[in-house]
Design an enzyme around this catalytic site. Structure first.
Site: not given
Ligand code: ADP
Ligand code: MG
Length: 387
Positions: A35-36, A69, A128, A131-132, A165, A177
Site C-alpha cells: 500500500e502506498h 451512468s 470503498a 477502485s471503482s 485520473e 489500480d
Molecule cells: P474508488 O476508486 O476507491 O472506488 P475513487 O474516489 O477513486 O474511489 O473513485 C470513485 C469515483 O469514481 C466516484 O465518485 C465516481 O466519480 C467515479 N465512478 C465510480 N464508479 C462509477 C460508475 N459506475 N459510473 C460513473 N462514475 C463512477
Molecule cells: Mg480510485
C-alpha cells in the site's frame, strides 16, 4: 447473455435507444498487499475482483461524446473538439478523461476520431477502496481503443487510465489500480514492479488451500484527491530527496538506521512504512510459492500495523475491522486501498467466513459504527470485451 450484460445493454437502450456496437467490462481490484508503494516505484500485489463495471458503447456519426451512468444522475455531453482536461468535473471526468488521454495517443490527436455514446453500469461499490475509478477507466479505455481502432496494448491502456485520473480528476495516484483491472486472472494476483512496470501473474492457490478473501467495506468515505493522500506522497518524495535517492524503491531494510539518523520522526515513519511494505510484498509472494496461502497471514497483519502506526492512514473503523477479524480466527487482515476510510480485507478459512463476518458486524454495532458491508471476493479476469 448473462444478467450483467443484459442490464448493460438495457441501460444503453434506455439512454440512447437501440443496441450498442459492443460491451466491455473491467473489474475493481483489491490490493492484497503493498500500500502506498506504487508512487514510490515499489511493489504492489493487487487482485482483480469479481465485481465489474460495464461500458456499452456505440460510435456516432458526429463528434459528440455522450456519457451516462446508472450510478450517477445526468447525461454529460461534450464535443471532441472541446474536451478540456481542466473543465471536466464529477463522475464524468473519469470516462471523458480517458477519452481525452486516449486522443493524445491517437495519430492526429482528436481530429480523426468519431463521437461516441457510452453507458456505464457497475456493481463495484464507489469510494470503498475497491477502485471503482479504475474499473470505469479501464472499461472505457478498452471500449474506446477498440471502437476507435487504436489497438492499444494493456500497458498503454493502464497509462491512459492513470493519466486521466492524475490530470483530469486530479488524484495523484499510481498505476496499480489500472494494472490490476487490466491484467487480472482467476485465482492469481498481479505482482507489479512500479519502477520497471513489469508485471507477473502469481498463483494464489486460495481455492486449493480452502481459504478466501472477505472485504469489509466500512462505508466511511475517503478521498484520494485531497489532504491525506497528497501529503503522504509529499512526505515520501521529501524523504527520498533527503536520503539522496530518486525514489524510496532504491532503499531497503538495511538503510533504515541511516534514515532514522537523517530524517525527522514523522518523515522517518513514512519512509519506514514504504521500505518495509515493499519487503512484505516480496515476502508474501515468496510464501505463496513455497508454503501456500495459509502462510501469508503475518505479512498482512504486519502491513496493517505499519499503516496504522507509521503511515497513519487507518481509521478507528478500519482498525476494528482488522482486530475483530483477527480475534475471530482470520489467517490475516489489513486495511486495503488508500486509507482514511474504505475497506479492510481478511483472509479466512472458507468454513470460518460466516462467523468472521457476523462477528465483525456485531463488533461494529457494539461500537456504534455504521453497519459495514461484508462480502467475499475472488480473483477474476481483467478487462475484456464481452460482446
Ligand atoms: P474508488 O476508486 O476507491 O472506488 P475513487 O474516489 O477513486 O474511489 O473513485 C470513485 C469515483 O469514481 C466516484 O465518485 C465516481 O466519480 C467515479 N465512478 C465510480 N464508479 C462509477 C460508475 N459506475 N459510473 C460513473 N462514475 C463512477
Ligand atoms: Mg480510485
Amino acid at each position: 447473455m448473462n444478467k450483467v450484460l443484459q442490464l448493460g445493454s438495457e441501460y444503453f437502450a434506455s439512454q440512447f435507444g437501440g443496441a450498442p456496437d459492443g460491451l466491455w467490462s473491467a473489474p475493481g481490484r483489491v490490493n492484497l498487499i503493498g500500500e502506498h508503494t506504487d508512487y514510490n516505484d515499489g511493489f504492489a500485489f493487487p487482485i482483480a475482483i469479481d465485481k465489474r463495471t460495464t461500458v456499452a458503447a456505440r460510435a456516432r456519426e458526429d463528434r459528440l461524446l455522450r456519457v451516462t451512468s446508472s450510478s450517477f444522475p445526468g447525461m454529460v455531453e461534450v464535443n471532441l473538439d472541446d474536451v478540456d482536461p481542466d473543465a471536466l468535473t464529477g463522475w464524468a471526468a473519469y470516462p471523458l478523461g480517458v477519452a481525452w488521454a486516449m486522443s493524445l495517443a491517437a495519430a492526429g490527436g482528436a481530429s480523426g476520431l468519431s463521437g461516441m455514446d457510452l453507458a456505464l453500469t457497475s456493481d463495484v461499490p464507489a469510494g470503498a477502496g475497491l477502485s471503482s475509478s479504475a474499473a470505469v477507466e479501464c472499461a472505457a479505455a478498452l471500449a474506446l481503443s477498440d471502437l476507435w481502432g487504436l489497438g492499444l496494448d494493456r500497458p498503454d491502456l493502464a497509462r491512459i487510465g492513470q493519466l486521466a485520473e492524475n490530470r483530469v480528476v486530479g488524484a495523484p495516484t499510481g498505476i496499480m489500480d489500472q494494472s490490476a483491472s487490466l491484467l487480472g486472472e482467476p485465482d492469481h494476483g498481479i505482482l507489479l514492479d512500479c519502477q520497471s512496470l513489469k508485471t507477473e501473474s502469481v498463483a494464489l492457490g486460495f481455492a486449493g488451500a480452502g481459504v478466501g478473501l472477505l472485504v469489509i467495506d466500512t462505508r466511511t468515505s475517503h478521498s484520494h484527491a485531497d489532504g491525506g493522500y497528497a501529503s503522504r506522497r509529499r512526505s515520501c518524495e521529501d524523504g527520498a530527496r533527503r536520503l539522496g535517492v530518486g525514489s524510496l524503491r532504491a532503499l531497503g531494510p538495511d538503510d533504515l538506521p541511516r534514515a532514522a539518523a537523517q530524517l525527522d520522526g514523522q518523515t522517518y515513519r513514512r519512509v519506514r512504512h514504504v521500505i518495509t511494505e515493499n519487503q512484505r510484498v516480496l515476502d508474501t509472494v515468496a510464501a505463496l510459492r513455497t508454503s501456500g496461502a495459509a502462510a501469508i497471514g503475518p505479512f498482512l497483519n504486519e502491513s496493517h500495523v505499519s499503516m496504522r502506526e507509521d503511515f497513519e492512514i487507518s481509521t478507528a473503523e478500519l482498525d476494528l475491522a482488522v482486530s475483530s477479524a483477527q480475534e475471530l480466527g482470520a489467517i490475516g487482515a489489513r486495511m486495503t486501498g488508500g486509507g482514511f476510510g474504505g475497506a479492510a480485507l481478511a483472509l479466512v478459512r472458507n468454513g470460518d467466513a460466516g462467523t468472521v463476518a457476523e462477528g465483525i458486524a456485531r463488533d461494529f454495532a457494539q461500537a456504534g459504527y455504521t453497519a459495514p458491508h461484508i462480502f467475499p471476493v475472488t480473483a477474476s479476469e481483467g478487462a475484456r470485451r464481452e460482446l
